[in-house]
Design an enzyme around this catalytic site. Sequence first.
Site, PDB file in Angstrom:
ATOM      1  N   HIS A  42      40.550  44.379  31.206  1.00 41.08           N
ATOM      2  CA  HIS A  42      40.602  43.354  32.251  1.00 41.08           C
ATOM      3  C   HIS A  42      42.009  42.781  32.319  1.00 41.08           C
ATOM      4  CE1 HIS A  42      40.548  41.025  28.615  1.00 41.08           C
ATOM      5  NE2 HIS A  42      40.988  40.002  29.317  1.00 41.08           N
ATOM      6  N   HIS A 123      48.846  40.926  32.299  1.00 41.67           N
ATOM      7  CA  HIS A 123      48.862  42.120  31.447  1.00 41.67           C
ATOM      8  C   HIS A 123      47.439  42.608  31.213  1.00 41.67           C
ATOM      9  CE1 HIS A 123      48.051  38.783  28.738  1.00 41.67           C
ATOM     10  NE2 HIS A 123      47.433  39.661  27.955  1.00 41.67           N
TER      11      HIS A 123
END
EC number: 3.1.4.58
Length: 176
Positions: A42, A123
């Site tokens: 995710h 990220h």
Amino acid sequence: MTTPPLRLFFALPCPAQLTGDITAWRAGVALEGKPVAPENLHLTLAFLGAQPRGQIEPLAALAASLTPASFILRLDRLARWKNGLLHLAPGTLPPELVDLERQLRQRLLAAGFSLESRAFKPHLTLARHCTKLPGTPSPTFDWPVSEFALFVSENTAKGTRYRVLGQWPLRPQAPT
Ligand code: ATP
Ligand code: MG
């Protein structure tokens, strides 16, 4: 009786196809550390931490009221932070991602939630406790971002797992 709080966060869920592509690439890299489970891949937008169950409904209403646009997120930087987080990041930040995070942040702060004041560093974590950056060149993955979601982070027999509590589509944009 009070119910225990939930550990909540908003994130972009990694689509199935991209999860397959990333994990297939990752399997060929000599990785140190603990790989993130494929179903947990995710990109966090906003971390809310422990919240009472009763906050799910207002959080869902807040999310549904946003009008973010869809976009392609190119992940092309393989990097490691000092805390041992090996991740993929975008070399160029799509303005739609900046806008989505900003909209969410502003609305959450206005609603009284506390958020980290650190700058947003988007990220996708690949592995934790990674002691060195693999020598492999950075791959390039194009992520068609078409939804964002509210997740609860839970402790399970298999370790930490995330569960989607709600997800909202991003507004389609005409191809350029
Ligand atoms: P674990 O902590 O159990 O090893 P995890 O880090 O995947 O697993 P959580 O700590 O519940 O699970 O975190 C969920 C998401 O929120 C992750 O993307 C994590 O990086 C992010 N996160 C956790 N704590 C914070 C924080 N204090 N500030 C910002 N983001 C956070
Ligand atoms: Mg954590």
